[in-house]
Design a protein around this motif. Structure first.
Motif, mmCIF file in Angstrom:
data_model
loop_
_atom_site.group_PDB
_atom_site.id
_atom_site.type_symbol
_atom_site.label_atom_id
_atom_site.label_comp_id
_atom_site.label_asym_id
_atom_site.label_seq_id
_atom_site.Cartn_x
_atom_site.Cartn_y
_atom_site.Cartn_z
ATOM 1 N N ARG A 190 0.238 -0.633 -0.972
ATOM 2 C CA ARG A 190 -0.694 -0.189 -2.007
ATOM 3 C C ARG A 190 -1.133 -1.329 -2.917
ATOM 4 O O ARG A 190 -2.215 -1.298 -3.498
ATOM 5 C CB ARG A 190 -0.077 0.953 -2.810
ATOM 6 C CG ARG A 190 -0.107 2.284 -2.059
ATOM 7 C CD ARG A 190 0.843 3.297 -2.672
ATOM 8 N NE ARG A 190 0.661 4.621 -2.098
ATOM 9 C CZ ARG A 190 1.130 4.990 -0.911
ATOM 10 N NH1 ARG A 190 1.794 4.126 -0.159
ATOM 11 N NH2 ARG A 190 0.930 6.224 -0.465
ATOM 12 N N LEU A 191 -0.273 -2.326 -3.052
ATOM 13 C CA LEU A 191 -0.625 -3.482 -3.872
ATOM 14 C C LEU A 191 -1.512 -4.461 -3.112
ATOM 15 O O LEU A 191 -2.035 -5.420 -3.709
ATOM 16 C CB LEU A 191 0.643 -4.191 -4.346
ATOM 17 C CG LEU A 191 1.491 -3.435 -5.379
ATOM 18 C CD1 LEU A 191 2.866 -4.065 -5.499
ATOM 19 C CD2 LEU A 191 0.793 -3.398 -6.735
ATOM 20 N N ARG B 66 1.606 1.003 -10.763
ATOM 21 C CA ARG B 66 1.118 1.488 -9.471
ATOM 22 C C ARG B 66 2.032 2.590 -8.941
ATOM 23 O O ARG B 66 1.563 3.592 -8.390
ATOM 24 C CB ARG B 66 1.050 0.335 -8.471
ATOM 25 C CG ARG B 66 0.235 0.677 -7.221
ATOM 26 C CD ARG B 66 -1.171 1.082 -7.627
ATOM 27 N NE ARG B 66 -1.968 1.519 -6.519
ATOM 28 C CZ ARG B 66 -2.835 0.741 -5.867
ATOM 29 N NH1 ARG B 66 -2.985 -0.531 -6.236
ATOM 30 N NH2 ARG B 66 -3.552 1.220 -4.889
#
Length: 331
Positions: free
Chosen positions: A33-34, A212
């Motif tokens: 996701r990063l 996040r």
């Protein structure tokens, strides 16, 4: 083999079984996701699996201070591992002789907590030095081993070496968050994990990584109940995947044997010695080369279960109780 060693580490340290696997699965999802590059994703994966692999280098020292070290870690230390340093000190005091009468606890705390504060930096140093040795044994890139210099660091610079912010490699910053996520998830589910990680953002944790996770906590912690955590974690390894063949398998299994032997200074070199004797006996018995190899490899890891038994039992002077013998039998 690396994932297997992670499971053994859970047993040694008193973590919930598969803690290392679950943490690594979360770390892989965070890395995705990063949007990190492939190399960082691979470093994150392996560093998370091996994060506590150096722990047996000092188990006997920790046991002298904490007694039932597994209960102390699980019930007192793990929930505050990445909290404020003063809370860690309070948790350490609570972990000393928790079932003893108040006056006994007071004496033990007065005697052991100052010693813990004095010796734990040396203990942590031993862990950081041992981890890269395992990385080399498993033929992982040297860059993975270098990450363990930062295993005890915090975003706010209040860690062992004082590294702060982006001085800590991104892979290790992800690992720190992922490890705490699983601890808090076990204690109170996704909501508690999101709340605690959010509170520790900008303190122990990189605020960007923490944010996040908080935004997508439920999705990141979703697990396929029909698939094993083992399978899901192995499937999350970034390509190209790490593989071992031939003599490299022996080196890795030998490292696992060394891991078990480190639970006590009395056992140094034990598993390697057993492997040498067993393989020589297999040759004299007339086994074919494949059979000799299987015996040697089995001998390297024959004592891995030893780490599941509390250190005070192995070091006890005098007869074991029936309950202690049962713990030994589980080895």
């Amino acid at each position: 083999l690396i994932a297997a060693l992670s499971l053994v580490t859970d047993l040694a340290m008193g973590f919930d079984f598969e803690h290392g696997l679950r943490s690594t699965l979360v770390a892989a999802r965070l890395a995705e996701r990063l949007g990190v590059d492939r190399e960082t994703a691979a470093q994150t994966y392996h560093a998370c699996l091996l994060q506590q692999v150096g722990a047996t280098a000092d188990l006997h020292v920790r046991a002298e201070i904490l007694g039932d070290m597994r209960a102390a870690i699980k019930n007192h230390l793990m929930p505050v591992w990445y909290g404020e340093p003063r809370k860690m000190l309070v948790a350490l005091a609570r972990a000393v002789a928790p079932d003893a009468p108040p006056w006994v606890r007071a004496v033990e705390i007065t005697r052991k907590v100052p010693r813990a504060v004095r010796v734990m930096p040396q203990v942590d140093l031993a862990c950081r030095e041992v981890c890269p040795m395992y990385v080399e044994s498993f033929r992982l890139p040297a860059a993975v081993g270098a990450l363990f210099e930062y295993i005890d660091e915090r975003w706010d610079g209040k860690g062992a070496l004082g590294a702060k912010g982006e001085e800590i490699p991104l892979a290790m910053r992800i690992v720190h968050v992922a490890r705490d996520i699983d601890v808090q998830r076990v204690l109170g589910g996704a909501e508690l994990a999101a709340r605690v990680v959010g509170e520790r953002a900008g303190k122990a944790f990189d605020p960007g990584i923490a944010a996040r996770f908080v935004d997508e906590a439920k999705e990141m912690l979703a697990v396929d109940d029909e698939a094993s955590v083992w399978d899901q974690t192995l499937a999350s390894e970034a390509n190209p995947r790490s593989t071992l063949e031939g003599a490299a398998i022996d080196r890795a299994l030998s490292a696992m044997g060394d891991f078990a032997d480190l639970v006590s200074p009395y056992l140094a070199g034990h598993s390697a010695g057993v492997a040498e004797l067993a393989s020589a006996a297999a040759q004299r018995y007339g086994l074919d080369p494949a059979g000799v190899t299987a015996v040697r490899r089995a001998a390297f890891v024959h004592d891995v279960g030893r780490v599941a038994v509390p250190i005070p039992i192995w070091h006890k002077e005098g007869p074991l109780t029936a309950g202690e013998w049962e713990r030994v039998r589980l080895h």
